[in-house]
Scaffold this motif. Structure first.
Motif, mmCIF file in Angstrom:
data_model
loop_
_atom_site.group_PDB
_atom_site.id
_atom_site.type_symbol
_atom_site.label_atom_id
_atom_site.label_comp_id
_atom_site.label_asym_id
_atom_site.label_seq_id
_atom_site.Cartn_x
_atom_site.Cartn_y
_atom_site.Cartn_z
ATOM 1 N N GLN A 135 7.879 11.348 -23.330
ATOM 2 C CA GLN A 135 7.581 11.325 -22.371
ATOM 3 C C GLN A 135 6.781 12.344 -21.131
ATOM 4 O OE1 GLN A 135 11.991 12.045 -20.496
ATOM 5 N NE2 GLN A 135 11.942 10.309 -19.831
ATOM 6 N N TYR A 138 8.663 9.136 -29.482
ATOM 7 C CA TYR A 138 9.167 8.771 -28.582
ATOM 8 C C TYR A 138 8.213 10.186 -27.446
ATOM 9 C CZ TYR A 138 11.536 4.844 -28.917
ATOM 10 O OH TYR A 138 11.191 3.554 -29.503
ATOM 11 N N SER A 146 5.719 10.416 -15.206
ATOM 12 C CA SER A 146 6.028 9.084 -14.951
ATOM 13 C C SER A 146 8.134 9.097 -14.942
ATOM 14 C CB SER A 146 5.582 7.715 -15.237
ATOM 15 O OG SER A 146 5.736 7.997 -16.421
ATOM 16 N N GLY A 147 8.339 9.762 -16.007
ATOM 17 C CA GLY A 147 9.606 9.068 -17.125
ATOM 18 C C GLY A 147 9.382 8.391 -17.727
ATOM 19 N N GLU A 148 8.874 7.081 -17.694
ATOM 20 C CA GLU A 148 8.957 6.056 -18.988
ATOM 21 C C GLU A 148 8.717 6.636 -20.489
ATOM 22 O OE1 GLU A 148 6.451 3.136 -17.878
ATOM 23 O OE2 GLU A 148 6.632 1.835 -19.485
ATOM 24 N N LEU A 149 9.521 6.523 -21.699
ATOM 25 C CA LEU A 149 9.952 6.837 -22.423
ATOM 26 C C LEU A 149 8.742 5.788 -23.295
ATOM 27 C CD1 LEU A 149 12.673 7.649 -22.450
ATOM 28 C CD2 LEU A 149 11.685 8.035 -24.375
ATOM 29 N N PHE A 167 19.349 10.052 -29.629
ATOM 30 C CA PHE A 167 17.881 11.152 -29.454
ATOM 31 C C PHE A 167 18.234 12.516 -29.416
ATOM 32 C CE2 PHE A 167 14.874 7.939 -26.843
ATOM 33 C CZ PHE A 167 14.932 7.358 -26.617
ATOM 34 N N PHE A 183 10.467 13.048 -27.780
ATOM 35 C CA PHE A 183 11.806 12.917 -28.207
ATOM 36 C C PHE A 183 11.769 12.190 -29.973
ATOM 37 C CE2 PHE A 183 14.721 14.181 -24.746
ATOM 38 C CZ PHE A 183 13.571 14.470 -23.853
ATOM 39 N N THR A 193 17.459 16.646 -27.875
ATOM 40 C CA THR A 193 17.066 16.836 -26.219
ATOM 41 C C THR A 193 16.070 17.344 -25.846
ATOM 42 O OG1 THR A 193 17.402 18.871 -27.126
ATOM 43 C CG2 THR A 193 18.991 18.161 -26.649
ATOM 44 N N PHE A 252 6.819 4.457 -27.068
ATOM 45 C CA PHE A 252 7.274 5.025 -28.566
ATOM 46 C C PHE A 252 5.669 5.113 -28.728
ATOM 47 C CE2 PHE A 252 8.388 3.214 -32.136
ATOM 48 C CZ PHE A 252 7.158 2.637 -33.339
#
Lengths: 116, 115
Positions: free
Chosen positions: A39, A37, A42-45, A106, A91, A108, A47
């Motif tokens: 990120q 993933y 903006s924070g949204e993971l 997940f 991630f 780190t 895929f």
């Protein structure tokens, strides 16, 4: 115990360089899935890819490629000809189902900085 | 189509208070899961719900609870807030449950600050 290790905390590259992000996992299950993933700030993971434990075929998708090796429990991710927009935290994740209970682990994360 | 929506986007609470975070999954998705992401760390799995039943739970204290409603939306509740609960709380939806689900679709998260 299940575990995902991303040893690289931060990588900086110059635009157009290739970069590989490493991921090593631990699991006792024979059936599991691996994911990458992205990120952005903006924070949204977001895929990127999924692989199951029975499919070791490596894949190339545009500038992205993945190398899954069960023998070394590794699932590495390569960006070819990196671009500034690739800058994000990446991630690696492991998903497995044990006794009907779902678990998703997940790493780190690796912060990738692509410099213009 | 709308993606995963979470509310509120930001909130500030004090120690000992209670918080409720809300999540609406992508239309047609029946599974919702919650993650806590502390600054500089990867997301930590809290709960997964599928068809209104809990299908997975991470290593979080009983102060954390969740539920899923008939329309598949979900709430995460945290009681007796501690400073260490400050984090980005992410909700993810997927079509089904378990490893066969494939990818998770994440919302942008609710950033909780506990003072």
């Amino acid at each position: 115990a299940q575990k995902v290790t991303q040893a690289q905390t931060e990588i900086s590259v110059v635009e157009k360089e290739d970069v590989t992000l490493d991921c090593v996992y631990e699991t006792r299950d024979t059936t599991y899935y691996l994911f990458w993933y992205k990120q952005p700030p903006s924070g949204e993971l977001v895929f990127l890819i999924r692989r199951n434990s029975f499919d070791e075929q490596n894949e190339i998708s545009g500038r992205y490629s993945w190398n899954f090796q069960k023998s070394t429990s590794s699932f590495n991710f390569t960006i070819t000809a990196s671009q500034v927009v690739d800058s994000a935290v990446y991630f690696c994740a492991l998903s497995e189902v044990t006794s009907g209970t779902y678990k998703y682990i997940f790493g780190t994360g690796t912060r990738l900085k692509v410099l213009a | 189509d709308a993606g995963v929506t979470q509310s509120p986007t930001h909130l500030i609470k004090t120690r000992g208070q209670h918080v409720t975070l809300r999540c609406s999954p992508i239309s047609g998705h029946k599974s919702v899961s919650w993650y806590q992401q502390v600054l500089g760390q990867g997301p930590q799995f809290i709960f997964q719900y599928y068809e209104k039943e809990e299908r997975g739970r991470g290593n979080f204290p009983d102060r954390f609870s969740a539920r899923q409603f008939p329309n598949y939306s979900s709430e995460l509740n945290v009681n007796a807030l501690l400073l260490g609960d400050s984090a980005l709380y992410l909700c993810a939806s997927s079509l089904r449950t378990g490893a066969r689900t494939g990818e998770l679709f994440f919302g942008e998260g609710s950033r909780l600050t506990v003072l």
